[in-house]
Design an enzyme around this catalytic site. Structure first.
Site, PDB file in Angstrom:
ATOM      1  N   LYS A  95       1.271  -3.964   6.349  1.00  0.00           N
ATOM      2  CA  LYS A  95       2.168  -2.950   6.689  1.00  0.00           C
ATOM      3  C   LYS A  95       2.091  -2.490   8.043  1.00  0.00           C
ATOM      4  O   LYS A  95       2.901  -1.998   8.770  1.00  0.00           O
ATOM      5  CB  LYS A  95       1.839  -1.884   5.553  1.00  0.00           C
ATOM      6  CG  LYS A  95       2.598  -2.345   4.415  1.00  0.00           C
ATOM      7  CD  LYS A  95       2.490  -1.168   3.294  1.00  0.00           C
ATOM      8  CE  LYS A  95       3.012  -1.249   2.008  1.00  0.00           C
ATOM      9  NZ  LYS A  95       2.102  -2.227   1.012  1.00  0.00           N
ATOM     10  N   SER A 133      -2.176  -5.133   1.758  1.00  0.00           N
ATOM     11  CA  SER A 133      -1.352  -4.174   2.312  1.00  0.00           C
ATOM     12  C   SER A 133      -1.620  -3.933   3.877  1.00  0.00           C
ATOM     13  O   SER A 133      -1.018  -3.149   4.365  1.00  0.00           O
ATOM     14  CB  SER A 133      -1.292  -2.763   1.499  1.00  0.00           C
ATOM     15  OG  SER A 133      -0.502  -2.809   0.339  1.00  0.00           O
ATOM     16  N   LYS A 138      -5.416   0.985   7.916  1.00  0.00           N
ATOM     17  CA  LYS A 138      -4.655   0.730   6.604  1.00  0.00           C
ATOM     18  C   LYS A 138      -5.514   0.043   6.119  1.00  0.00           C
ATOM     19  O   LYS A 138      -6.618  -0.818   6.253  1.00  0.00           O
ATOM     20  CB  LYS A 138      -3.630  -0.306   7.347  1.00  0.00           C
ATOM     21  CG  LYS A 138      -2.805  -0.625   5.993  1.00  0.00           C
ATOM     22  CD  LYS A 138      -1.607   0.732   5.771  1.00  0.00           C
ATOM     23  CE  LYS A 138      -1.070   0.445   4.385  1.00  0.00           C
ATOM     24  NZ  LYS A 138      -1.911   0.494   3.195  1.00  0.00           N
ATOM     25  N   SER A 157       1.271   3.613   1.193  1.00  0.00           N
ATOM     26  CA  SER A 157       1.281   2.226   1.190  1.00  0.00           C
ATOM     27  C   SER A 157       2.473   1.978   0.334  1.00  0.00           C
ATOM     28  O   SER A 157       2.212   0.927  -0.815  1.00  0.00           O
ATOM     29  CB  SER A 157      -0.105   1.535   0.589  1.00  0.00           C
ATOM     30  OG  SER A 157       0.116   0.065   0.928  1.00  0.00           O
TER      31      SER A 157
END
Length: 436
Positions: free
Chosen positions: A53, A50, A239, A114
């Site tokens: 992202k 993730s 992140k 997320s």
């Protein structure tokens, strides 16, 4: 302008000696200049999960800035987005196929929780389809100067989670991959081009669709935010990412005392070789502690600094035969504690401004750029920056400190005559010396 590299590899060597980061790939950089302070397998291509992202966030914030998308625009979930949103084995907020959602709340779900379906929704809104959006991701990566990357979806999920509805042109088992250096470079661009991202990324918790039957508590997966489990002073992004393929990953950024650092760990593990949420935060903490304890932001060269041996530059066709020069501004850089004296200035004259003899031609205006001054460590070891723009932050203009007017025609003529007879006399002198 002539190009000069900066050198300072001793810093890297000291970092490697002091740190033992348990991860397949890792990197530590200065958040302002992108100066690399530590790296481990930083160019090895690995899974990112993730952390993908961050690219979706970049493209969204860019689209908002350009007016292509508005925060209060509404989106109605596609069949794919609805199906993904109902999967409780993935990070998600529930989305209804007959409801409308504002871009801002989808963005918050993506950046804080997320949320995967919310991310695909944003991709569809910007690109028209996730397939088109994936092309935009790869194109933007190239434009940002990233290397060692491949985006196959907007979320970081394994394509098998799409159950055959993955973006066209990608395989069912495809994964997003990047090197630690490329991830850090993306993060560097994200927080410097769109610093507002940190306001959302640093939100520890928020309720999605509060007051409705679909409300869900969103706890930030970045447990290093100051108020969470592994709280770290100054941590405000960025992140996390976790899949079986990528392992436990994290891109962190923290700011204290005027210094900001960015870290990346990919497939982080503990001392026993086991991956886990704690492992990625522990390994991040190692790098952050090292950076904040050992590096300081210093004024390495002051404003109006004059380089020794080059305090003036010769001038031709002017009322003065030289001009005083100095730096337009100061050079500030994050360096190891106590190493300020280990750096030296390097002057580079603009080859379009000087002749073959290194002379400037009048007239010259005060403040006119004559060249550049940068710094390099005296030990001659190499240091790297994530971007050329970052490297230029430790380079300043060399400017004229005063006006030098062009001499009038009579002075120029007399100077020319003097030069002519000087050359003649020099020639005669050489001839006479030759007789004896």
């Amino acid at each position: 302008m002539l190009f000069f590299s900066l050198f300072a590899g001793a810093s890297s060597a000291k970092a490697e000696a002091a740190l033992n980061v348990n991860a397949d790939g890792a990197i530590l950089v200065d958040g302002e200049t992108g100066k690399v302070l530590y790296e481990k397998n930083a160019d090895t291509v690995l899974g990112i999960a993730s952390m993908t992202k961050m690219m979706t966030e970049y493209l969204l914030l860019e689209s908002v800035k350009k007016g292509k998308v508005k925060w209060d625009q509404e989106y109605t979930p596609s069949d794919l987005v609805y199906k993904i949103s109902q999967r409780t084995d993935l990070s998600n907020v529930p989305l209804r196929p007959d409801d409308k959602y504002k871009i801002r709340e989808l963005y918050e779900a993506m950046a804080i929780y997320s949320a995967n379906a919310a991310t695909i929704a944003i991709a569809e809104k910007i690109g028209g389809s996730e397939t088109n959006f994936v092309k935009m991701m790869n194109d933007k990566a190239k434009k940002l100067g990233l290397k060692d990357y491949k985006f196959v979806n907007s979320t970081g999920l394994n394509n098998r989670d799409y159950n055959g509805q993955q973006p066209q042109g990608t395989g069912a088992e495809d994964e997003n991959v990047m090197s630690s250096r490329a991830v850090a470079k993306l993060a560097f661009h994200l927080i410097n081009d769109f610093p507002e991202v940190l306001k959302t990324a640093s939100t520890p918790k928020k309720t999605f669709r509060e007051g409705t039957t679909d409300q869900i508590k969103m706890d930030n997966w970045n447990w290093m935010l100051p108020s969470l489990t592994y709280g770290y002073e100054g941590m405000d992004g960025l992140k996390t990412g976790t899949t079986d393929f990528a392992g436990y990953c994290f891109t962190g950024t923290a700011s204290r005392d005027g210094k900001r650092f960015i870290t990346v760990v990919q497939n982080a593990k503990d001392a026993s070789g086991q991956g886990g949420y704690k492992a990625r935060f522990d390994e991040t903490r190692k790098m952050m502690d090292y950076a904040f304890s050992n590096y300081t932001k210093e004024e390495v060269l002051p404003k109006h600094y004059q380089v020794k041996g080059h305090k003036t530059i010769p001038v031709v066709k002017g009322k003065s035969d030289q001009v005083k020069v100095y730096t337009k501004s100061a050079i500030n850089m994050v360096i190891l504690n106590g190493e300020k004296k280990e750096y030296k200035p390097v002057l580079v004259l603009d080859k379009n401004k000087v002749n073959k003899k290194g002379e400037l031609t009048a007239p010259i205006k005060k403040g006119e750029k004559i060249g550049t001054v940068t710094i390099q460590p005296k030990n001659g070891e190499k240091v790297s920056f994530l971007t050329e723009e970052g490297q230029k932050k430790v380079q300043v203009d060399l400017i004229a400190a005063q006006d030098v007017e062009k001499a009038n025609w009579f002075v120029l003529m007399m100077s020319g005559i003097g030069g002519f007879f000087g050359d003649v006399w020099h020639g005669i002198s050489k001839t006479v010396k030759g007789w004896f």
